[in-house]
Design a protein around this motif. Sequence first.
Motif, PDB file in Angstrom:
ATOM      1  N   ASP A  79      -1.004  10.789  -2.145  1.00 32.87           N
ATOM      2  CA  ASP A  79       0.456  10.658  -2.232  1.00 32.87           C
ATOM      3  C   ASP A  79       1.120  11.240  -0.989  1.00 32.87           C
ATOM      4  O   ASP A  79       0.544  12.096  -0.317  1.00 32.87           O
ATOM      5  CB  ASP A  79       0.918  11.437  -3.484  1.00 32.87           C
ATOM      6  CG  ASP A  79       2.253  10.943  -3.998  1.00 32.87           C
ATOM      7  OD1 ASP A  79       2.853  10.072  -3.359  1.00 32.87           O
ATOM      8  OD2 ASP A  79       2.675  11.439  -5.069  1.00 32.87           O
ATOM      9  N   ASP A  80       2.299  10.771  -0.714  1.00 35.76           N
ATOM     10  CA  ASP A  80       3.118  11.294   0.397  1.00 35.76           C
ATOM     11  C   ASP A  80       2.336  11.330   1.703  1.00 35.76           C
ATOM     12  O   ASP A  80       2.468  12.285   2.490  1.00 35.76           O
ATOM     13  CB  ASP A  80       3.618  12.724   0.083  1.00 35.76           C
ATOM     14  CG  ASP A  80       4.370  12.770  -1.233  1.00 35.76           C
ATOM     15  OD1 ASP A  80       4.932  11.732  -1.632  1.00 35.76           O
ATOM     16  OD2 ASP A  80       4.388  13.850  -1.870  1.00 35.76           O
ATOM     17  N   ASP A  98       4.428   7.857   2.828  1.00 30.23           N
ATOM     18  CA  ASP A  98       5.645   8.572   2.421  1.00 30.23           C
ATOM     19  C   ASP A  98       6.890   7.831   2.903  1.00 30.23           C
ATOM     20  O   ASP A  98       6.902   7.245   3.986  1.00 30.23           O
ATOM     21  CB  ASP A  98       5.622   9.991   2.976  1.00 30.23           C
ATOM     22  CG  ASP A  98       6.685  10.838   2.328  1.00 30.23           C
ATOM     23  OD1 ASP A  98       6.529  11.152   1.127  1.00 30.23           O
ATOM     24  OD2 ASP A  98       7.676  11.182   3.012  1.00 30.23           O
ATOM     25  N   GLU A 120       6.156   3.888  -0.635  1.00 24.18           N
ATOM     26  CA  GLU A 120       7.097   4.282  -1.687  1.00 24.18           C
ATOM     27  C   GLU A 120       8.480   4.499  -1.093  1.00 24.18           C
ATOM     28  O   GLU A 120       8.611   4.699   0.109  1.00 24.18           O
ATOM     29  CB  GLU A 120       6.606   5.528  -2.435  1.00 24.18           C
ATOM     30  CG  GLU A 120       6.251   6.695  -1.569  1.00 24.18           C
ATOM     31  CD  GLU A 120       5.705   7.876  -2.374  1.00 24.18           C
ATOM     32  OE1 GLU A 120       5.749   7.857  -3.605  1.00 24.18           O
ATOM     33  OE2 GLU A 120       5.220   8.820  -1.724  1.00 24.18           O
TER      34      GLU A 120
HETATM   35 MG    MG Z   1       5.294  10.405  -3.110  1.00 25.53          MG
END
Ligand code: MG
Length: 751
Positions: free
Chosen positions: A647-648, A670, A704
């Motif tokens: 993630d990110d 990200d 995202e």
């Molecule tokens: Mg994220």
Amino acid sequence: MKSAIETGKIKYAVLMLIITAVFVTACVFYLLGFRFVLEKDNLFYFNEIATESANTVEIKLDTLITSMNNYAPMFSGFNSVPVEERAERIAAISDVSQFYDIAYIEIDGTATSSYLGNAILIRRAYFRNALAGVSNISEIVVSEFNGMRVNVFAVPVYTGDEITGVLAGAVESGYLNELMNSQTFNGMASSYIMNTEGIIILTPQKDPLGVDTGISFFDVISDISDKDIAANISAVDASGSFTFRFEDQDYFAAYNSIDISEWVVLTLARCSDVHAVTYNVFGLALAFTIAIVIIAIACIIILSIKHWLSKKRYAETVNERDFLKYTDPLTGGPSYEKFLDEVTAIFASKNEKENYAVISMDINKFRTINDRDGYDVGNRILVDLAQVVQDNLNTGEAYTRKNADLFYILLKYNYEADIFARVDDIISESNYNLNDLKITLLFGVYMVDDSNIDFRSILDHADLARRTIKNSSESRCAFFDNNLLTKIREEKKIESVMEYALERNEFRVYLQPKYDLRDRSSIIGAEALVRWFRDGKMIPPGGFIPLFEKNGFILKIDRFVFEEVCKQQRIWLSRGYDVRVISVNMSRVNLQQPNFVRDLYRICNKYNVPTKYFEIEITESVAFENLEILTRVFNELKNYGFYISIDDFGTGYSSLNMLKDLPVDVLKIDRSFLTDSGKNERANSIISHVIKLALSLHMKTICEGIETSDQVSLLSGLGCDMAQGFYFDRPMSIEEYEKKLYSHYPNTNLR
Ligand code: MG
Ligand code: C2E
Ligand code: MG
């Protein structure tokens, strides 16, 4: 402190010397007194002995005179006994007497001896005295019979009332001399008999003066201490004592008159002989006292040494204890206790114009340094850092290493800029570079406006300020402000209700759909995002997730979200829907849990949902803190069949090179890389590279935070696989998601 100990030692030594001196003086006085009393006693004793001797002499002489007086009646009328019979009759008595010869003397002086024949003794004084009716003893005379030196005991012989003759018994002069010897003072005392004029009548066998009878004692001895002695001796019942010197010797003399012939018995002994006994006793007492003094001094010395040793040991223990208490064992710098003491002292003497600031300082990610480079390297950094801080201190300032890599520094300042300057000095001087890992220092500053508030809460405030610095790759300094306190109060409030909120289902799972960028209408799955509904309001994750990560409650939340998703997947599976993968965020705290993956798997089993319907999202910043653990956990997840996403991606420090060894399925780029227009060349170039590299590693990419159609076109043009963002859908409730995805199924919303 040291001088106090020294003074104590001197005082103690002086005290011991005084005690010893007093003791020795007491012993000397005791000995002198003892000697004086002994000498007095001896003199008294000598006088007693002299009296005793006089008595003995008197008794012995008296016995002899009495025996003569007893014989005398046998010679009553002896003048009528024929001359030729007389010797035989005298001999009969002489044989049983103590006299070696007895003679009967007629009034005309004609004497008949038992064995020695006849002699004329008319001129003998003892004869005359006896004729005058006085029983007496002669001085030493030369015998008319045989020329021997004798003493004669003469008594009158009565026939009726008339003296008709004299009975005389002779003893050798030595016989009486023997009587004069005393056994006292080791036989060193001698007795003389003299008459009231001081004329010596009898001398002892051992005659220390070497005098003859018939001469005056006072002619021989002129050096008499008591000049009235001669007069005293002539008195009736005279007795007394005196001292005199004769031929370089001092003598004690004691005289006692006896009832025989008005004689006086004079007993004398050398002072040295009399005192010999004293000196023997005194010598013993002296030896005994010296022994006691030596023992006492030895005891005092031993006690003093023991006392001194125990004081020394105590001082050493105190020093050691103080050293341990006030010294940081690792850096050798001041301990926390010492720091608190110093601060108290500084604040006590602080004046109005002085401003102080407390700094809480630690090394960013010090644990990673310890894990990576070992504790020795970690320790060396701490020691060097302590030295740097120490070198930067001015007088009236203090510092300590409280524990691990946490340091506190108390600084003086005039302007805020002074604090920055001091912090910069510390940063520049501790510019270490170890194995490519640059050390960054984090500083939290609290400016002390009221030194009366509890110092520990001052330190807490500085800590708080420091903790506001997050994930910094450079040394940084943060100042405390009161908003931090408000934040802490809010956090406390949340912590007090979080458990209850979970039980009461205040936490709910929202889902944000993910879209396939090749077919933008196709939802390929969703991300589960937690929401907290409290008092009718929705709290976003940013308001509680960081706190839950700090206090560990995130473990329960993540598990709750996972289980909720699992339940839902089960429902949809059971309904025969076309179930899609749902990704669930898992905090870094889970990675430290030994049963993390197994627990997820158990939940899947519990609801009988295959693991392939789940994707586990782990943020990149966390991912590379501990690559070893991460690899193990990822492999485990993979083995159980979960999908894994980072993630990110792009916010952390990892490189794709590191990623290649991890079984990662999806990279979530990200949203910070996205620009509104999608026209920032540089940002786009980064995204493009990330996508290409992910592709080469057989990973899928999702972006995202997509909010605009431009962003969608850009990403699909760059070859990004999936997208998620408000442009498509906002996070929504499970019901909404179900409606959106499965509305074409007949039993939608029937749970
Ligand atoms: Mg994220
Ligand atoms: P994340 O995992 O990166 O989640 C994506 C965040 O981006 C979500 O914020 C989402 O609402 C937001 N987002 C999605 N599309 C857009 C968009 O187009 N524009 C903007 N501005 N934002 C968009 P949210 O739900 O507030 O969550 C924030 C973070 O909280 C998450 O970031 C995640 O790290 C964490 N989080 C949320 N739920 C959980 C959970 O159940 N467990 C854990 N450990 N962390 C969670
Ligand atoms: Mg996420």
